[in-house]
Motif scaffolding. Structure first.
Motif, mmCIF file in Angstrom:
data_model
loop_
_atom_site.group_PDB
_atom_site.id
_atom_site.type_symbol
_atom_site.label_atom_id
_atom_site.label_comp_id
_atom_site.label_asym_id
_atom_site.label_seq_id
_atom_site.Cartn_x
_atom_site.Cartn_y
_atom_site.Cartn_z
ATOM 1 N N ALA A 84 49.604 4.431 86.428
ATOM 2 C CA ALA A 84 48.467 3.947 87.221
ATOM 3 C C ALA A 84 47.293 3.590 86.314
ATOM 4 C CB ALA A 84 48.054 5.000 88.243
ATOM 5 N N GLN A 85 47.079 4.388 85.269
ATOM 6 C CA GLN A 85 45.967 4.134 84.345
ATOM 7 C C GLN A 85 46.202 2.879 83.506
ATOM 8 O OE1 GLN A 85 46.044 8.039 82.510
ATOM 9 N NE2 GLN A 85 44.107 8.617 83.480
ATOM 10 N N ILE A 86 47.452 2.668 83.091
ATOM 11 C CA ILE A 86 47.769 1.432 82.363
ATOM 12 C C ILE A 86 47.471 0.227 83.256
ATOM 13 C CG2 ILE A 86 49.624 0.030 81.369
ATOM 14 C CD1 ILE A 86 50.930 2.630 80.419
ATOM 15 N N GLY A 87 47.883 0.329 84.519
ATOM 16 C CA GLY A 87 47.612 -0.745 85.472
ATOM 17 C C GLY A 87 46.124 -0.959 85.669
ATOM 18 N N GLU A 88 45.364 0.137 85.696
ATOM 19 C CA GLU A 88 43.910 0.041 85.877
ATOM 20 C C GLU A 88 43.257 -0.623 84.670
ATOM 21 O OE1 GLU A 88 40.125 2.935 87.060
ATOM 22 O OE2 GLU A 88 42.141 3.795 86.849
ATOM 23 N N VAL A 89 43.700 -0.272 83.458
ATOM 24 C CA VAL A 89 43.174 -0.898 82.242
ATOM 25 C C VAL A 89 43.458 -2.399 82.264
ATOM 26 C CG1 VAL A 89 43.504 -1.093 79.733
ATOM 27 C CG2 VAL A 89 43.242 1.157 80.795
ATOM 28 N N GLU A 90 44.692 -2.767 82.591
ATOM 29 C CA GLU A 90 45.057 -4.184 82.669
ATOM 30 C C GLU A 90 44.192 -4.934 83.681
ATOM 31 O OE1 GLU A 90 49.723 -4.935 81.436
ATOM 32 O OE2 GLU A 90 49.187 -4.695 83.543
ATOM 33 N N THR A 91 43.973 -4.324 84.823
ATOM 34 C CA THR A 91 43.174 -4.960 85.878
ATOM 35 C C THR A 91 41.735 -5.172 85.437
ATOM 36 O OG1 THR A 91 44.568 -4.000 87.610
ATOM 37 C CG2 THR A 91 42.371 -4.730 88.268
ATOM 38 N N LEU A 92 41.137 -4.155 84.801
ATOM 39 C CA LEU A 92 39.766 -4.273 84.317
ATOM 40 C C LEU A 92 39.637 -5.401 83.291
ATOM 41 C CD1 LEU A 92 38.822 -0.500 83.932
ATOM 42 C CD2 LEU A 92 37.713 -2.135 85.459
ATOM 43 N N VAL A 93 40.601 -5.465 82.369
ATOM 44 C CA VAL A 93 40.576 -6.511 81.345
ATOM 45 C C VAL A 93 40.738 -7.883 81.993
ATOM 46 C CG1 VAL A 93 41.749 -7.467 79.321
ATOM 47 C CG2 VAL A 93 41.425 -4.998 79.518
ATOM 48 N N GLN A 94 41.667 -7.989 82.945
ATOM 49 C CA GLN A 94 41.920 -9.284 83.591
ATOM 50 C C GLN A 94 40.706 -9.750 84.389
ATOM 51 O OE1 GLN A 94 44.678 -10.858 82.697
ATOM 52 N NE2 GLN A 94 43.958 -12.681 83.771
ATOM 53 N N HIS A 95 40.003 -8.811 85.009
ATOM 54 C CA HIS A 95 38.783 -9.175 85.737
ATOM 55 C C HIS A 95 37.744 -9.765 84.784
ATOM 56 C CE1 HIS A 95 39.541 -6.366 89.429
ATOM 57 N NE2 HIS A 95 40.249 -7.471 89.461
ATOM 58 N N LYS A 96 37.613 -9.173 83.601
ATOM 59 C CA LYS A 96 36.682 -9.695 82.593
ATOM 60 C C LYS A 96 37.099 -11.103 82.146
ATOM 61 C CE LYS A 96 33.562 -6.438 81.590
ATOM 62 N NZ LYS A 96 32.108 -6.674 81.613
ATOM 63 N N ILE A 97 38.395 -11.293 81.971
ATOM 64 C CA ILE A 97 38.913 -12.602 81.547
ATOM 65 C C ILE A 97 38.617 -13.655 82.620
ATOM 66 C CG2 ILE A 97 41.030 -13.915 81.084
ATOM 67 C CD1 ILE A 97 42.160 -11.300 79.812
ATOM 68 N N GLU A 98 38.944 -13.330 83.860
ATOM 69 C CA GLU A 98 38.765 -14.284 84.954
ATOM 70 C C GLU A 98 37.297 -14.532 85.296
ATOM 71 O OE1 GLU A 98 41.166 -12.686 88.089
ATOM 72 O OE2 GLU A 98 43.043 -13.006 86.995
#
Length: 374
Positions: A84-98
């Motif tokens: 779940a934490q790996i998924g959360e890290v990915e989501t946070l990074v992707q939000h910054k990218i988008e």
């Protein structure tokens, strides 16, 4: 490239040219390669910020490697990231990218940078004075006006002299391939960006489709374990695969029970017979054991046909052994399906792969039976 006493020194070799002291050389930049490295480098900054968001302020960077193909990020943590934490890290990074956040850089006196509460720095690193600050999503000049403001924790702010993208949107996509321990209190993330990240994600989606189409769980398990796909996809796939394994085991138990009961009923009053089962992936040996537990003093041959193979199991009871040669019965049936088997006494079992020979095998089984006189 290294810095030495105020000079920028380029170190390398040429497989064709002869280089000596005083030679004139032309230095050029491979901008295509640099752009890929810049994407990965800026991603290390954003993932560093995301890890603090997910794991807290005790997390520190413990090193990184940035190449044109991938990036590796080491960080301090007493325990690893869960799925779940790996998924959360990915989501946070992707939000910054988008979000398409601008990347700002500024040379700042080292003492001034120490006032920035949200600043991230590499643990144990020695920095020059003045030092370059890199921020994603905010202006460094604004940060310096109120360096202790907690709002700056919502942005990536680091000391860094490397190459970066101008805007986070250039990264396009980031996925984490793996997270593992690399020493006491040190964890390591490996990740991809841009086209390689999209390709890895697309590859993972293919496995979800393949999982729906195939029941070869052992082969799929090996393929998924070595596949270069995002860690979150890999975990979801392996979870689905384990569920599929469990479901198949339960289905086999149910089918085995049903087939055992139907085979026992088929035996009826006959002392010896051939029983055929088609298009069911059953373990013939388990089926024979189930039948022989329920009925005594009866003999039979079991033929189980699937789209891949034909299983043969012979069970001749003790009272029939003098008149029925279990091995000969097996051999005449095994030939058409190219089966090999083994066993002892009245119990012989084996498997063949020539499915097209099933009808001939069935005919040979019954022909043998007709010649038996009990």
């Amino acid at each position: 490239v290294q810095s030495a006493k105020g000079y920028i020194v380029h170190i390398g070799s040429s497989p064709t040219a002869s280089i000596a002291v005083g030679s004139k050389v032309t230095v050029s930049v491979d901008y295509n390669r640099r752009e890929k490295i810049a994407r990965n480098h800026t991603s290390t900054h954003i993932i560093n910020w995301a890890l603090r968001k997910v794991l807290g302020t005790d997390v520190d960077q413990a090193g990184s490697i940035v190449t044109e193909d991938y990036f590796r990020f080491d960080f301090t943590s007493k325990k690893g990231l869960n799925d779940a934490q790996i998924g959360e890290v990915e989501t946070l990074v992707q939000h910054k990218i988008e979000a398409g956040e601008a990347v700002d850089t500024q040379i700042v006196p080292l003492e001034e940078t120490k006032k920035i509460k949200a600043l991230r720095a590499v643990f144990g690193e020695t920095y020059p004075d003045p030092v370059r600050v890199v921020a994603v999503g905010c202006k460094i000049s604004d940060v310096l006006k109120s360096p202790e403001e907690p709002k700056w924790f919502d942005y990536s702010i680091e000391l860094c002299g490397g190459t970066h993208v101008k805007n986070s949107s250039i990264i396009r996509k980031m996925v984490v391939l793996s997270e593992e321990a690399k020493g006491k209190g040190i964890r390591r993330l490996v990740a991809l960006t841009d086209e390689k990240a999209m390709a890895a994600y697309a590859e993972g989606e293919k496995y979800f489709k393949l999982l729906e189409e195939s029941n070869d769980v052992n082969k799929l398990n090996e393929m998924i374990k070595v596949a270069e796909i995002p860690a979150t996809q890999k975990k979801a796939l392996l979870d689905k695969l384990n569920k599929r394994k469990s479901d198949l085991v339960e289905l086999e138990k149910k089918q085995l029970k049903e087939c055992t009961e139907s085979c026992i009923a088929a035996c009826g009053e006959k002392d010896i017979q051939v029983i055929t089962i088609k298009d069911k992936n059953l373990n013939a040996s388990k089926l024979v054991k189930g039948i022989t537990k329920k009925i005594k003093n009866k003999s039979f041959m079991l033929l189980v046909k699937t789209d891949k193979d034909v299983s043969i199991a012979v069970s001749v009871c003790k009272s029939h052994l003098e008149k029925v040669d279990a091995k000969k019965w097996f051999d005449v049936v095994a030939a058409p399906v190219e089966a090999r088997g083994g066993g002892k006494g009245g119990n012989i079992a084996g498997k063949g792969t020539n499915v097209s020979g099933f009808s001939e095998a069935e005919a040979q089984a019954n022909a043998f039976l007709e010649a038996v006189s009990l």
